[in-house]
Design an enzyme around this catalytic site. Structure first.
Site, PDB file in Angstrom:
ATOM      1  N   MET A  97       0.840  -1.193   0.000  1.00 52.70           N
ATOM      2  CA  MET A  97       0.000   0.000   0.000  1.00 52.70           C
ATOM      3  C   MET A  97       0.885   1.258   0.000  1.00 52.70           C
ATOM      4  SD  MET A  97      -3.378  -1.026   2.152  1.00 52.70           S
ATOM      5  CE  MET A  97      -2.676  -0.928   3.777  1.00 52.70           C
TER       6      MET A  97
ATOM      7  N   HIS B 293       9.238  -3.473   3.670  1.00 52.39           N
ATOM      8  CA  HIS B 293       8.806  -3.667   2.279  1.00 52.39           C
ATOM      9  C   HIS B 293      10.017  -3.950   1.384  1.00 52.39           C
ATOM     10  CE1 HIS B 293       5.522  -0.745   3.664  1.00 52.39           C
ATOM     11  NE2 HIS B 293       4.815  -1.783   3.247  1.00 52.39           N
TER      12      HIS B 293
ATOM     13  N   ASP C 144       2.429  -9.570   9.044  1.00 50.81           N
ATOM     14  CA  ASP C 144       0.972  -9.674   8.924  1.00 50.81           C
ATOM     15  C   ASP C 144       0.644 -11.153   8.793  1.00 50.81           C
ATOM     16  OD1 ASP C 144      -0.022  -6.689   8.465  1.00 50.81           O
ATOM     17  OD2 ASP C 144       1.886  -6.946   7.458  1.00 50.81           O
TER      18      ASP C 144
ATOM     19  N   LEU D 247       8.712  -2.626  11.980  1.00 49.01           N
ATOM     20  CA  LEU D 247       8.493  -1.502  11.069  1.00 49.01           C
ATOM     21  C   LEU D 247       7.060  -1.559  10.551  1.00 49.01           C
ATOM     22  CD1 LEU D 247      11.692  -1.237   8.800  1.00 49.01           C
ATOM     23  CD2 LEU D 247      11.294  -0.332  11.078  1.00 49.01           C
TER      24      LEU D 247
HETATM   25  P1  PAJ Z   1       1.367  -3.034   3.388  1.00 44.10           P
HETATM   26  O1  PAJ Z   1       0.954  -2.779   4.784  1.00 44.10           O
HETATM   27  O2  PAJ Z   1       1.900  -1.912   2.547  1.00 44.10           O
HETATM   28  O3  PAJ Z   1       2.437  -4.200   3.409  1.00 44.10           O
HETATM   29  C1  PAJ Z   1       2.947  -4.746   2.223  1.00 44.10           C
HETATM   30  C2  PAJ Z   1       3.766  -5.985   2.577  1.00 44.10           C
HETATM   31  O4  PAJ Z   1       4.853  -5.613   3.461  1.00 44.10           O
HETATM   32  C3  PAJ Z   1       2.926  -7.045   3.360  1.00 44.10           C
HETATM   33  O5  PAJ Z   1       3.218  -8.340   2.864  1.00 44.10           O
HETATM   34  C4  PAJ Z   1       3.398  -6.866   4.803  1.00 44.10           C
HETATM   35  O6  PAJ Z   1       3.280  -8.055   5.577  1.00 44.10           O
HETATM   36  C5  PAJ Z   1       4.862  -6.493   4.577  1.00 44.10           C
HETATM   37  N1  PAJ Z   1       5.445  -5.819   5.763  1.00 44.10           N
HETATM   38  C6  PAJ Z   1       4.930  -4.780   6.456  1.00 44.10           C
HETATM   39  N2  PAJ Z   1       5.720  -4.481   7.535  1.00 44.10           N
HETATM   40  C7  PAJ Z   1       6.762  -5.353   7.500  1.00 44.10           C
HETATM   41  C8  PAJ Z   1       7.924  -5.569   8.326  1.00 44.10           C
HETATM   42  N3  PAJ Z   1       8.172  -4.814   9.413  1.00 44.10           N
HETATM   43  N4  PAJ Z   1       8.773  -6.573   7.989  1.00 44.10           N
HETATM   44  C9  PAJ Z   1       8.521  -7.350   6.884  1.00 44.10           C
HETATM   45  N5  PAJ Z   1       7.458  -7.192   6.066  1.00 44.10           N
HETATM   46  C10 PAJ Z   1       6.586  -6.207   6.368  1.00 44.10           C
HETATM   47  O7  PAJ Z   1      -0.138  -5.602   3.696  1.00 44.10           O
HETATM   48  C11 PAJ Z   1      -0.561  -4.774   2.889  1.00 44.10           C
HETATM   49  O8  PAJ Z   1       0.121  -3.633   2.531  1.00 44.10           O
HETATM   50  C12 PAJ Z   1      -1.891  -4.939   2.173  1.00 44.10           C
HETATM   51  O9  PAJ Z   1      -2.790  -5.633   2.992  1.00 44.10           O
HETATM   52  C13 PAJ Z   1      -1.754  -5.643   0.792  1.00 44.10           C
HETATM   53  C14 PAJ Z   1      -1.220  -7.080   0.916  1.00 44.10           C
HETATM   54  C15 PAJ Z   1      -0.844  -4.816  -0.149  1.00 44.10           C
HETATM   55  C16 PAJ Z   1      -3.159  -5.715   0.143  1.00 44.10           C
HETATM   56  O10 PAJ Z   1      -3.711  -4.462   0.018  1.00 44.10           O
END
Ligand code: PAJ
Length: 275
Positions: free
Chosen positions: A26, A33, A145, A179
């Site tokens: 997102m 990410h 997540d 994060l």
């Molecule tokens: P978003 O919150 O932008 O996260 C995108 C991806 O990054 C997800 O797979 C999430 O699990 C991962 N992510 C977030 N924080 C993280 C961290 N600290 N360490 C490792 N990975 C991390 O999750 C979403 O978007 C949405 O629900 C989406 C799957 C894009 C659908 O809209």
């Protein structure tokens, strides 16, 4: 790197690609990410990242309106990571008409599903659409997540989708806080206190490793400690790691999940434990 908002143009660009690895996001990209992008690069010759703040997965009183949108900075980071294509659809491009995907209980009403009605339906809808549009061979999702990763794996299995799902480890701040794009909502004081969520999970993991079997008591104690420190707790739960169901006695592969609010900000985290 190409930034493409239209589905037809994206399809044209990806036609003939033999190995696409995909990271849906997102936007408002952080180190977590970018770590998934690095994993994707190992799995595919062509790396596609989508940036789309998916209205369907936000509840009426949630932060869809104020969710940080930082497209230009995101694209600069992705370019540096060697991404090939960024897909940036508009709402109208992705949702020209109402959507039909549903997610059934227990996923829809357990853990985060219980506190965010419709959330996993929104996630499943957009991820299924993105998979159909990008047609990746693999896709990388964060273990942070945990329930979302489980929901995506379930969907891929139930619908026989030809995509390999890869889980990426949670990337954390030096003090342990996972994060998250939502961390920026925290005030300075809240940011200092936010690490307590991770510390609580780490304490529970240690207790489980030390032989504690009464998970319900452990959960109750964690809720009490978080509440005493000013958190509003949605849940703290010890579950079987592979099914997210209540652990059977003797279950050795566990995950401890929590969701709680500090002020207006809802944070989630989890730690896996193997005993
Ligand atoms: P978003 O919150 O932008 O996260 C995108 C991806 O990054 C997800 O797979 C999430 O699990 C991962 N992510 C977030 N924080 C993280 C961290 N600290 N360490 C490792 N990975 C991390 O999750 C979403 O978007 C949405 O629900 C989406 C799957 C894009 C659908 O809209």
């Amino acid at each position: 790197m190409q930034v493409i908002p239209a589905i037809s143009e994206l399809r044209q660009r990806l036609r003939g690609e033999t190995s696409i690895s995909f990271v849906p996001t997102m936007g408002n990209l952080h180190g977590g990410h970018l770590d998934l992008v690095r994993i994707a690069r190992k799995h595919g010759k062509c790396v596609v990242v989508s940036i789309f703040v998916n209205s369907l997965q936000f509840g009426a009183n949630e932060d869809f309106g104020k969710y940080p949108r930082t497209l230009q900075a995101d694209c600069e980071k992705l370019e540096q990571c060697g991404v090939d294509v960024v897909f940036t659809p508009t709402e109208l491009e992705l949702y020209p008409q109402p959507q039909l995907v549903t997610v059934e209980p227990p996923l829809e009403n357990d853990l985060c599903g219980a506190f965010r009605p419709g959330h996993f339906r929104g996630v499943a809808t957009v991820v299924l659409k993105l998979f159909n549009i990008v047609q990746p061979h693999s896709a990388v999702f964060g273990r942070k997540d945990c329930q979302q990763l489980y929901a995506v794996r379930q969907m891929v299995s139930q619908l026989n989708l030809p995509v390999e799902i890869i889980g990426g480890d949670t990337v954390r701040e030096p003090d342990g806080l996972a994060l998250s794009s939502r961390n920026q909502y925290l005030s300075t004081d809240e940011r200092t206190r936010a690490v307590f969520l991770y510390q609580t999970l780490a304490g529970m993991r240690q207790a489980v490793l030390d032989g504690t079997k009464d998970f319900v008591a452990l959960e109750r104690q964690a809720v009490q400690e978080l509440t005493a420190r000013g958190w509003q707790v949605d849940y703290v739960a010890v579950r079987a790691r592979n099914s997210l169901t209540l652990p059977q006695s003797g279950e050795s592969d566990l995950v401890i999940l929590a969701a709680a609010r500090l002020g207006q900000t809802r944070l989630i985290d989890n730690l896996e434990v193997c005993i």
